[in-house]
Design an enzyme around this catalytic site. Structure first.
Site, PDB file in Angstrom:
ATOM      1  N   GLY A 193       0.829  -1.206   0.000  1.00  0.00           N
ATOM      2  CA  GLY A 193       0.000   0.000   0.000  1.00  0.00           C
ATOM      3  C   GLY A 193       0.858   1.249   0.000  1.00  0.00           C
ATOM      4  CB  THR A 236      -4.484  -0.840   0.601  1.00  0.00           C
ATOM      5  OG1 THR A 236      -5.238  -0.272   1.689  1.00  0.00           O
ATOM      6  CG2 THR A 236      -4.599   0.116  -0.563  1.00  0.00           C
ATOM      7  CG  ASP A 243      -6.893   1.631   3.993  1.00  0.00           C
ATOM      8  OD1 ASP A 243      -7.780   0.977   4.569  1.00  0.00           O
ATOM      9  OD2 ASP A 243      -5.764   1.834   4.484  1.00  0.00           O
ATOM     10  NE  ARG A 299     -26.163  -0.949  23.694  1.00  0.00           N
ATOM     11  CZ  ARG A 299     -26.755  -0.143  24.578  1.00  0.00           C
ATOM     12  NH1 ARG A 299     -26.565   1.166  24.521  1.00  0.00           N
ATOM     13  NH2 ARG A 299     -27.536  -0.644  25.518  1.00  0.00           N
TER      14      ARG A 299
HETATM   15  O1  F6P Z   1      -4.202   0.037   5.713  1.00  0.00           O
HETATM   16  C1  F6P Z   1      -5.068  -1.002   5.999  1.00  0.00           C
HETATM   17  C2  F6P Z   1      -5.603  -0.882   7.389  1.00  0.00           C
HETATM   18  O2  F6P Z   1      -6.443  -1.986   7.642  1.00  0.00           O
HETATM   19  C3  F6P Z   1      -6.321   0.421   7.703  1.00  0.00           C
HETATM   20  O3  F6P Z   1      -7.629   0.436   7.207  1.00  0.00           O
HETATM   21  C4  F6P Z   1      -6.207   0.445   9.198  1.00  0.00           C
HETATM   22  O4  F6P Z   1      -6.236   1.773   9.692  1.00  0.00           O
HETATM   23  C5  F6P Z   1      -4.858  -0.160   9.460  1.00  0.00           C
HETATM   24  O5  F6P Z   1      -4.548  -0.935   8.327  1.00  0.00           O
HETATM   25  C6  F6P Z   1      -4.789  -1.044  10.671  1.00  0.00           C
HETATM   26  O6  F6P Z   1      -3.458  -1.422  10.844  1.00  0.00           O
HETATM   27  P1  F6P Z   1      -2.947  -2.574  11.795  1.00  0.00           P
HETATM   28  O7  F6P Z   1      -3.294  -3.875  11.141  1.00  0.00           O
HETATM   29  O8  F6P Z   1      -1.491  -2.352  11.873  1.00  0.00           O
HETATM   30  O9  F6P Z   1      -3.679  -2.430  13.084  1.00  0.00           O
END
Ligand code: F6P
Length: 358
Positions: free
Chosen positions: A112, A135, A137, A276
């Site tokens: 990514g 990714t 994201d 919630r």
């Molecule tokens: O970049 C992918 C991602 O899943 C993001 O959406 C999230 O903020 C981050 O990685 C979480 O990272 P880690 O797996 O290091 O907690």
């Protein structure tokens, strides 16, 4: 002899294995000379510390449906890449040493944003590098789509779908916190697909009063519940005015584990409604890739194979306007693909009555 090294870097996602299978198969089917594939274990660390395996056909069997990465992955933050490791060794020099020791013709990196900065650095240092955009994201510049994203949208959507019945039964306000790091592609798409009433994105700082107003309007119309898809990187208009440093300080002091809990507390206080929070978290990165991602990752893998066989290096394979493209690594590195708050999709979502809190 063609010698290819491969590694997966950063947070994992679905279809990494399918993409690596795509690279392997396309090379093996089309190369005019013997090929050796070296798989580096746990991302750039494998390249640094010379931890690798010579990969064989068996390694690539049955991969299409497998999530995660069979090579393992890790995060090596780019900002630390020029700092020596714990033993005082130069990380970049170690990576180059492994590459030259194995007499590699090319390194394939699946990663990514951060990982592309390192890939670009290695390319500038003279290594032959080809990359694939991975990714959930979908925030990589230079490509309309990254693999992993569609599967994550499916999972986050299902999480929102499943909240509807319980939200209705109890007449509650529900917040579903969706991943996506600093961009809103995943929460926007999952939120729209899941019929969220309110979607809060990093690119559109929210005013909590607007969010509350929207919930109260729904109450007044007789809607029993409200569903809010909140990006993990969502930010209020007030906080968006803070400097990066001030905002970090605020988060460090906050009593809430994430922005969703802060929003929940504010809504509860202002409306007296039961709120919630559901956080699907890393489930969004797990499990089998969806068919779209399997095909997409395989196509990207084949395109990477094409570049390698043509000895065209220094590119990320991307997908732009429905075509496969090669994007120079220096254009990708360090650039985020964010949502334009005036994009058609945002205007359309607003026409559908979705509130963005702005
Ligand atoms: O970049 C992918 C991602 O899943 C993001 O959406 C999230 O903020 C981050 O990685 C979480 O990272 P880690 O797996 O290091 O907690």
């Amino acid at each position: 002899m063609l010698r290819i090294g491969m590694l997966t870097s950063g947070g994992d996602c679905q279809a990494l294995n399918a993409a690596m299978r795509g690279v392997y198969k396309s090379i093996m089917e089309n190369a005019k000379e013997p090929v050796e594939f070296y798989g580096f274990l746990d991302g750039y660390k494998g390249l640094m510390y010379s931890r690798f395996r010579l990969l064989t056909a068996g390694d690539f069997k049955g991969l299409m449906t497998q999530g995660g990465t069979f090579l393992g992955t890790s995060r090596v933050p780019f900002k630390t890449i020029h700092e020596p490791d714990e033993e005082g060794h130069d990380k970049v020099a170690m990576m180059k040493q492994t590459y030259y020791k194995l007499q590699l013709d090319c390194l394939v990196m699946l990663g990514g944003n951060g990982s592309h900065k390192t890939a670009n650095l290695l390319s500038e240092e003279g290594l032959n590098v080809v990359t694939l955009p991975k990714t959930i994201d979908n925030d990589l510049w230079g490509t309309d789509m990254t693999f992993g994203f569609q599967t994550a949208v499916d999972i986050a959507t299902r999480a929102i779908d499943e909240i509807h019945t319980t939200a209705f039964s109890h007449g509650r306000v529900f917040i579903i916190e969706v991943m996506g790091h600093k961009v809103g592609w995943l929460p926007l798409n999952a939120g729209m697909a899941g019929g969220a009433d309110i979607i809060l994105l990093p690119e559109i700082p929210y005013d909590i009063n607007k969010v509350i107003e929207c919930i109260e309007e729904r109450d007044a119309r007789g809607d029993r519940f409200s569903i809010i898809a909140v990006a993990e990187g969502a930010i209020s208009k007030k906080d968006a005015k803070l400097s990066k440093k001030e905002y970090k300080k605020k988060l460090a002091k906050s009593e809430f584990p994430s922005v969703s809990y802060e929003i929940a507390a504010e809504i509860q206080k202002a409306t007296g409604r039961e709120v919630r929070v559901t956080v699907p978290g890393h489930t969004q990165r797990g499990g089998q890739p969806c068919p779209y991602d399997r095909v997409f990752a395989s196509r990207l893998g084949a395109e990477a194979g094409k570049l390698i066989l043509k000895k065209q290096y220094g590119f990320m394979v991307g997908y732009k306007n429905r075509e496969m493209v090669k994007v120079p690594l220096k254009e990708v590195a360090g650039r985020l693909k964010t949502i334009d708050p005036n994009a058609e999709i945002i205007k359309e979502a607003k026409m559908l009555g979705i509130c963005f809190g702005d």
